[in-house]
Design a protein around this motif. Structure first.
Motif, PDB file in Angstrom:
ATOM      1  N   ALA A 115      28.298  47.816  39.598  1.00  0.00           N
ATOM      2  CA  ALA A 115      27.665  48.929  39.538  1.00  0.00           C
ATOM      3  C   ALA A 115      27.006  49.682  40.197  1.00  0.00           C
ATOM      4  N   ALA A 116      26.625  48.815  41.250  1.00  0.00           N
ATOM      5  CA  ALA A 116      25.597  49.590  42.211  1.00  0.00           C
ATOM      6  C   ALA A 116      26.556  50.092  43.080  1.00  0.00           C
ATOM      7  N   GLY A 117      27.637  49.916  43.974  1.00  0.00           N
ATOM      8  CA  GLY A 117      28.483  50.915  44.450  1.00  0.00           C
ATOM      9  C   GLY A 117      28.618  50.161  45.743  1.00  0.00           C
ATOM     10  N   ILE A 118      28.204  48.774  45.481  1.00  0.00           N
ATOM     11  CA  ILE A 118      27.697  48.150  46.647  1.00  0.00           C
ATOM     12  C   ILE A 118      29.736  47.064  47.224  1.00  0.00           C
ATOM     13  N   LEU A 119      30.011  46.110  45.839  1.00  0.00           N
ATOM     14  CA  LEU A 119      31.573  46.132  45.968  1.00  0.00           C
ATOM     15  C   LEU A 119      31.973  47.586  45.080  1.00  0.00           C
ATOM     16  N   ARG A 120      33.228  47.582  46.200  1.00  0.00           N
ATOM     17  CA  ARG A 120      34.786  48.229  45.310  1.00  0.00           C
ATOM     18  C   ARG A 120      35.778  46.558  44.559  1.00  0.00           C
ATOM     19  N   GLN A 121      36.174  47.245  43.505  1.00  0.00           N
ATOM     20  CA  GLN A 121      36.915  46.540  42.909  1.00  0.00           C
ATOM     21  C   GLN A 121      38.610  46.979  43.111  1.00  0.00           C
ATOM     22  N   HIS A 122      39.367  45.740  43.994  1.00  0.00           N
ATOM     23  CA  HIS A 122      40.540  46.227  44.295  1.00  0.00           C
ATOM     24  C   HIS A 122      41.718  45.370  43.568  1.00  0.00           C
ATOM     25  N   SER A 123      42.497  45.677  42.948  1.00  0.00           N
ATOM     26  CA  SER A 123      43.891  45.140  42.231  1.00  0.00           C
ATOM     27  C   SER A 123      45.270  45.342  42.604  1.00  0.00           C
ATOM     28  N   ARG A 124      45.953  44.708  42.882  1.00  0.00           N
ATOM     29  CA  ARG A 124      46.691  44.458  42.948  1.00  0.00           C
ATOM     30  C   ARG A 124      47.671  43.080  42.601  1.00  0.00           C
ATOM     31  N   ARG A 125      49.599  43.898  42.265  1.00  0.00           N
ATOM     32  CA  ARG A 125      50.185  42.975  41.525  1.00  0.00           C
ATOM     33  C   ARG A 125      50.950  42.232  42.504  1.00  0.00           C
ATOM     34  N   ARG A 126      51.139  41.011  42.245  1.00  0.00           N
ATOM     35  CA  ARG A 126      51.886  39.807  42.201  1.00  0.00           C
ATOM     36  C   ARG A 126      53.058  39.621  41.591  1.00  0.00           C
TER      37      ARG A 126
END
Length: 225
Positions: A115-126
């Protein structure tokens, strides 16, 4: 002229130090880190004058002291204020509170950093798209670098520790994260040094850190039963 970075809550710095800057891989077991994060929340509340521990009279182990409210004035931080609410009426024993509050502390800390913009979620399919794998990567390594540098400076004797950094030193030591400060010195020696720095500061902070260490030890013992 660039402005200095604002200091993050202790739990956020600990979370970042516990993950690889490049791969976001955890350096330790998630449950152990969650206990450390819960301890960090308590330490921040103590340093902010919101809680105290007691009694410390020898009748019970220091790790079983009760957490008592000094004032319920909100800190202005969602996780910290939620912790205050959980303490307000109960005065829970220290280790019990750590076990209970750590259950979702990892996820909540991570969500706050997103929420603070310090982490970003990355998603990928397996597996042909059947499974989704999420990774939470730092948007900028500067946050972890600043926290790590303060600890490195302490070890080198280039800075005098404030209460926040001394607490971070103690938690880093008991969670076994010393090797990830990337110093040339022997890890055992650095860990001992960090513990000695932490031991020069508030007794309550030392008691919380000791309780974190003991509760992690309880988890390890339970795993072999």
């Amino acid at each position: 002229m660039s402005l200095p970075l604002p200091r993050l809550p202790l739990r956020d710095e600990l979370y970042l130090l516990a993950h690889d800057d490049d791969t976001a891989e955890l350096h330790l077991h998630q449950r152990a880190l969650a206990l450390g994060l819960a301890g960090a929340v308590l330490i921040d509340l103590f340093l902010a004058g919101r809680i105290h521990l007691g009694p410390r009279d020898g009748a019970r182990p220091a790790t079983d002291q009760r957490i008592r409210l000094h004032t319920d004035t909100p800190v202005g931080d969602l996780i910290a204020d939620s912790a205050l609410s959980s303490i307000r009426h109960a005065a829970p024993p220290l280790k019990m509170w750590l076990r209970t509050s750590s259950a979702d502390m990892y996820d909540r800390t991570r969500a706050g950093l997103v929420a603070a913009g310090i982490l970003r979620q990355h998603s990928r399919r397996r597996l042909g798209g059947l499974l989704r794998a999420d990774r939470y990567q730092a948007t900028d390594s500067k946050w972890a670098i600043v926290a790590r540098s303060r600890l490195r400076y302490l070890v080198a004797g280039r800075e005098q520790p404030d209460n926040h950094t001394a607490a971070l030193a103690g938690l880093t030591a008991v969670l076994g994260l010393t090797e990830h400060l990337y110093l040339d010195q022997d890890t055992t020696t650095v860990t001992t040094h960090l513990k000695a720095i932490a031991d020069q500061h508030y007794q309550a902070v030392r008691d919380i850190t000791t309780a974190v260490d003991a509760t992690i030890g309880d988890l390890a013992t339970a795993a072999y039963r």
